[in-house]
Write a protein that holds these residues in place. Structure first.
Motif, PDB file in Angstrom:
ATOM      1  N   ARG A   4       0.789  -1.126   0.042  1.00 38.10           N
ATOM      2  CA  ARG A   4      -0.108  -0.020  -0.156  1.00 38.10           C
ATOM      3  C   ARG A   4       0.854   1.345  -0.104  1.00 38.10           C
ATOM      4  O   ARG A   4       2.038   1.366   0.399  1.00 38.10           O
ATOM      5  CB  ARG A   4      -1.101   0.073   1.245  1.00 38.10           C
ATOM      6  N   SER A  23     -18.143   8.954   4.871  1.00 35.47           N
ATOM      7  CA  SER A  23     -17.196   7.911   4.952  1.00 35.47           C
ATOM      8  C   SER A  23     -17.993   6.561   5.260  1.00 35.47           C
ATOM      9  O   SER A  23     -17.788   5.546   4.606  1.00 35.47           O
ATOM     10  CB  SER A  23     -16.250   8.056   5.731  1.00 35.47           C
ATOM     11  N   HIS A  27     -19.336   2.922   2.420  1.00 34.58           N
ATOM     12  CA  HIS A  27     -19.036   1.251   2.459  1.00 34.58           C
ATOM     13  C   HIS A  27     -20.290   0.466   2.513  1.00 34.58           C
ATOM     14  O   HIS A  27     -20.111  -0.596   2.389  1.00 34.58           O
ATOM     15  CB  HIS A  27     -18.380   1.010   4.047  1.00 34.58           C
ATOM     16  N   LYS A  30     -19.853  -2.297  -0.397  1.00 37.61           N
ATOM     17  CA  LYS A  30     -18.833  -3.436   0.100  1.00 37.61           C
ATOM     18  C   LYS A  30     -19.356  -4.540   0.721  1.00 37.61           C
ATOM     19  O   LYS A  30     -19.634  -4.341   2.038  1.00 37.61           O
ATOM     20  CB  LYS A  30     -17.587  -2.695   0.798  1.00 37.61           C
ATOM     21  N   ILE A  33     -18.229  -6.910   4.021  1.00 40.73           N
ATOM     22  CA  ILE A  33     -18.001  -6.286   5.184  1.00 40.73           C
ATOM     23  C   ILE A  33     -19.098  -6.786   6.035  1.00 40.73           C
ATOM     24  O   ILE A  33     -20.228  -6.572   5.764  1.00 40.73           O
ATOM     25  CB  ILE A  33     -17.787  -4.757   5.140  1.00 40.73           C
ATOM     26  N   HIS A  36     -18.164  -2.745  11.127  1.00 37.68           N
ATOM     27  CA  HIS A  36     -17.192  -1.559  11.169  1.00 37.68           C
ATOM     28  C   HIS A  36     -16.888  -1.297  12.778  1.00 37.68           C
ATOM     29  O   HIS A  36     -17.708  -1.636  13.550  1.00 37.68           O
ATOM     30  CB  HIS A  36     -17.822  -0.382  10.748  1.00 37.68           C
ATOM     31  N   THR A  83     -10.742  -5.408   5.999  1.00 40.62           N
ATOM     32  CA  THR A  83     -11.206  -5.103   4.604  1.00 40.62           C
ATOM     33  C   THR A  83     -10.695  -3.612   4.080  1.00 40.62           C
ATOM     34  O   THR A  83     -10.261  -3.233   3.273  1.00 40.62           O
ATOM     35  CB  THR A  83     -12.699  -5.177   4.661  1.00 40.62           C
ATOM     36  N   CYS A  84     -10.953  -2.758   5.317  1.00 41.88           N
ATOM     37  CA  CYS A  84     -10.558  -1.227   5.021  1.00 41.88           C
ATOM     38  C   CYS A  84     -10.234  -0.586   6.445  1.00 41.88           C
ATOM     39  O   CYS A  84     -10.533  -1.256   7.790  1.00 41.88           O
ATOM     40  CB  CYS A  84     -11.782  -0.533   4.589  1.00 41.88           C
ATOM     41  N   HIS A  86      -9.423   3.548   7.663  1.00 44.72           N
ATOM     42  CA  HIS A  86      -9.258   4.988   7.332  1.00 44.72           C
ATOM     43  C   HIS A  86      -8.779   5.781   8.677  1.00 44.72           C
ATOM     44  O   HIS A  86      -9.548   5.431   9.745  1.00 44.72           O
ATOM     45  CB  HIS A  86     -10.795   5.431   7.001  1.00 44.72           C
ATOM     46  N   THR A 105     -12.367   1.222  11.138  1.00 46.97           N
ATOM     47  CA  THR A 105     -11.871  -0.123  10.586  1.00 46.97           C
ATOM     48  C   THR A 105     -13.155  -0.874  10.118  1.00 46.97           C
ATOM     49  O   THR A 105     -14.123  -0.799  10.724  1.00 46.97           O
ATOM     50  CB  THR A 105     -10.956  -0.856  11.524  1.00 46.97           C
ATOM     51  N   SER A 106     -12.659  -1.900   9.169  1.00 47.89           N
ATOM     52  CA  SER A 106     -13.846  -2.777   8.695  1.00 47.89           C
ATOM     53  C   SER A 106     -13.235  -4.080   8.399  1.00 47.89           C
ATOM     54  O   SER A 106     -12.087  -4.160   8.109  1.00 47.89           O
ATOM     55  CB  SER A 106     -14.373  -2.314   7.465  1.00 47.89           C
ATOM     56  N   SER A 107     -14.176  -5.101   8.919  1.00 50.68           N
ATOM     57  CA  SER A 107     -13.798  -6.244   8.439  1.00 50.68           C
ATOM     58  C   SER A 107     -14.960  -7.385   8.324  1.00 50.68           C
ATOM     59  O   SER A 107     -16.189  -6.944   8.463  1.00 50.68           O
ATOM     60  CB  SER A 107     -12.925  -6.742   9.634  1.00 50.68           C
TER      61      SER A 107
END
Length: 147
Positions: A4, A23, A27, A30, A33, A36, A83-84, A86, A105-107
Motif C-alpha cells: 500500500r 465515509s 461502505h 462493500k 464487510i 465496522h 477489509t478497510c 481509514h 476499521t472494517s472487516s
C-alpha cells in the motif's frame, strides 16, 4: 500481500459529522464487510488549574508523521484481516467539542474490527509525532500531555 502507498491522513480543521457520515455511507456497497468499528476523538474543555481549555492547536512534521503512520498501518493490516482502514487527524486549531481524530476499521467480523481499531488508536496516540497545544480562555497555552 499488496504493498500500500502512504496516505495523507491530515485534514486542516475539525472533522465534520458530514464527512464521517459520508465515509460510512461509502461502505454500504462493500458487501463483504460484516462489521465496522469507529473511534472519534473529541477536544475536551478540560479545566486545568483555574483555566478552561477552549481549543487545541495540532501541529506535526508531516513527512515524518506520514512515514510513521504508514508503518503503523502496514503492521495493523498484517496483524488483522481487515477489509478497510481509514484514519483522519486534524491539524490547526480545533475548538472544544469538535472532532480531531476519526479512525474507521472494517472487516468480515466485529471482533477483528474492534480490536484493530483499538490497537490503531493506541498506536496513533503513542507513536505518531503530532503535538497539541492547549489554548485557554485567558489566551495562555501549554503543550498537551497524552494520557
Amino acid at each position: 500481500m499488496q504493498e500500500r502507498k502512504p496516505k495523507n491522513i491530515f485534514v486542516q480543521g475539525a472533522i465534520s459529522a458530514g464527512f464521517i457520515a459520508e465515509s460510512i455511507q461509502k461502505h454500504s456497497t462493500k458487501t463483504d464487510i460484516g462489521a465496522h468499528s469507529i473511534f472519534l476523538g473529541q477536544v475536551r474543555a478540560d479545566t486545568l488549574g483555574n483555566k478552561q481549555v477552549i481549543a487545541i492547536e495540532y501541529t506535526t512534521y508531516q513527512e515524518m508523521a506520514l512515514e510513521k503512520m504508514h508503518e503503523i498501518r502496514e503492521a495493523i493490516f498484517a496483524k488483522y484481516p481487515l477489509t478497510c482502514m481509514h484514519v483522519h487527524h486534524s491539524l490547526g486549531v480545533i475548538a472544544a467539542g469538535e472532532i480531531c481524530l476519526f479512525v474507521f476499521t472494517s472487516s468480515k467480523h466485529r471482533k477483528v474490527a474492534i480490536d484493530a481499531c483499538e490497537e490503531l488508536v493506541e498506536r496513533i496516540k503513542q507513536e505518531l509525532p503530532v503535538w497539541g497545544k492547549e489554548l485557554f480562555e485567558d489566551e495562555s497555552h501549554q503543550w498537551k500531555k497524552n494520557t
